[in-house]
Structures are given as structure tokens and as C-alpha cells.
Design a protein around this motif. Structure first.
Motif, mmCIF file in Angstrom:
data_model
loop_
_atom_site.group_PDB
_atom_site.id
_atom_site.type_symbol
_atom_site.label_atom_id
_atom_site.label_comp_id
_atom_site.label_asym_id
_atom_site.label_seq_id
_atom_site.Cartn_x
_atom_site.Cartn_y
_atom_site.Cartn_z
ATOM 1 N N PHE A 286 0.830 -1.395 -0.147
ATOM 2 C CA PHE A 286 -0.084 0.157 -0.015
ATOM 3 C C PHE A 286 0.959 1.299 0.133
ATOM 4 O O PHE A 286 2.161 1.430 0.656
ATOM 5 N N ARG A 287 0.515 2.304 -1.054
ATOM 6 C CA ARG A 287 1.472 3.383 -0.791
ATOM 7 C C ARG A 287 0.619 4.450 -0.943
ATOM 8 O O ARG A 287 -0.089 4.572 -1.835
ATOM 9 N N PRO A 288 0.384 5.536 0.026
ATOM 10 C CA PRO A 288 -0.125 6.721 0.311
ATOM 11 C C PRO A 288 0.102 7.907 -0.646
ATOM 12 O O PRO A 288 0.780 7.690 -1.221
ATOM 13 N N CYS A 289 -0.767 8.036 -1.356
ATOM 14 C CA CYS A 289 -0.447 9.879 -1.792
ATOM 15 C C CYS A 289 -1.536 10.600 -1.963
ATOM 16 O O CYS A 289 -2.701 10.861 -0.911
ATOM 17 N N ILE A 290 -1.294 12.018 -1.748
ATOM 18 C CA ILE A 290 -1.273 13.055 -1.907
ATOM 19 C C ILE A 290 -1.486 13.952 -3.175
ATOM 20 O O ILE A 290 -0.801 14.401 -3.459
ATOM 21 N N ASP A 291 -3.107 13.881 -3.580
ATOM 22 C CA ASP A 291 -2.756 14.830 -5.182
ATOM 23 C C ASP A 291 -3.844 16.446 -5.162
ATOM 24 O O ASP A 291 -4.598 15.869 -3.892
ATOM 25 N N LEU A 292 -2.615 16.687 -5.282
ATOM 26 C CA LEU A 292 -2.543 18.144 -5.345
ATOM 27 C C LEU A 292 -3.295 19.164 -6.694
ATOM 28 O O LEU A 292 -2.993 19.137 -7.278
ATOM 29 N N HIS A 293 -4.761 19.612 -6.305
ATOM 30 C CA HIS A 293 -4.520 20.950 -7.075
ATOM 31 C C HIS A 293 -5.788 21.875 -6.679
ATOM 32 O O HIS A 293 -6.242 21.720 -6.121
#
Length: 119
Positions: free
Chosen positions: A1-8
Motif C-alpha cells: 500500500f502506497r499512500p498519496c496526496i494529489d493536489l489541485h
């Protein structure tokens, strides 16, 4: 499992498929109201990084999708230093800045390919 934070636009979002396109800055700002998202929040990116740290999740990344995300990305990296990769606009000219801001690695996808497909 690899967490991510996508920003827009400085906000944490999960954007649906190909609803984010390469457009001029003005067109992109206009399209943010019609952009399809699975998830959007007003909670800061740093809060998600802190949650990942508390849960001992490693190998995650912060991705900046378009302009207006530098402050949010740097806050996430500072909240969980040397544990999150960063991508979105990375170049050889700014890589050190992002490593100094706390990124564990730089994701430089678009920068390493020319339009003709040659690296």
C-alpha cells in the motif's frame, strides 16, 4: 500500500480519470468547477501527511496537478519529512529545492521525455 496526496488548486483531491487536461492556465482555472472528482476536501495536505506518519505508512507521494500547489506540497513534506516523494513540475533546476523541503525522492516523469519521445 502506497499512500498519496494529489493536489489541485492547493486542495487535496482525487480527480476522475482524464477530466484534468493540459490547458492554458486561464482555461484550467475555469474548468476547476466542472472537474470530475471522487474526493475533495478543505483539510490541509499536511494533515494527511501526519495521518500517514501516525499509521507508519511509507513510500507515499505528493503530486501537484497544475499550478497553485507548491505551498500545500511543501507543508505535507514538512509534516512527514524524508518519507514522501514529490512530483508535478519537477526539473533538474528545482529538484534540490524539493529535496531540501523534505521530499524523499523526486518524480520527474514529463521532464525526462521530449515531445519526440527521446530522452
Amino acid at each position: 500500500f502506497r499512500p498519496c496526496i494529489d493536489l489541485h488548486g492547493g486542495c487535496v483531491k482525487q480527480i476522475v480519470g482524464s477530466t484534468l487536461t493540459d490547458e492554458t492556465a486561464q482555461q484550467q482555472l475555469a474548468s476547476t468547477t466542472t472537474l470530475a472528482t471522487n474526493f475533495s476536501t478543505d483539510r490541509p495536505a499536511a494533515e494527511f501527511a501526519q495521518l500517514y506518519q501516525a499509521d507508519k505508512l511509507t513510500g507515499g507521494h505528493v503530486i501537484m496537478l497544475g499550478p497553485g500547489n507548491m505551498e500545500a506540497a511543501k507543508s505535507a513534506l514538512a509534516a512527514y519529512p524524508n518519507q514522501l516523494q514529490v512530483g508535478g513540475g519537477m526539473t533538474d533546476a528545482n529538484a534540490k529545492e524539493w529535496l531540501d523541503a523534505g521530499a524523499s525522492h523526486i518524480i520527474a516523469t514529463s521532464h525526462v521525455f521530449r515531445k519526440d519521445g527521446v530522452i
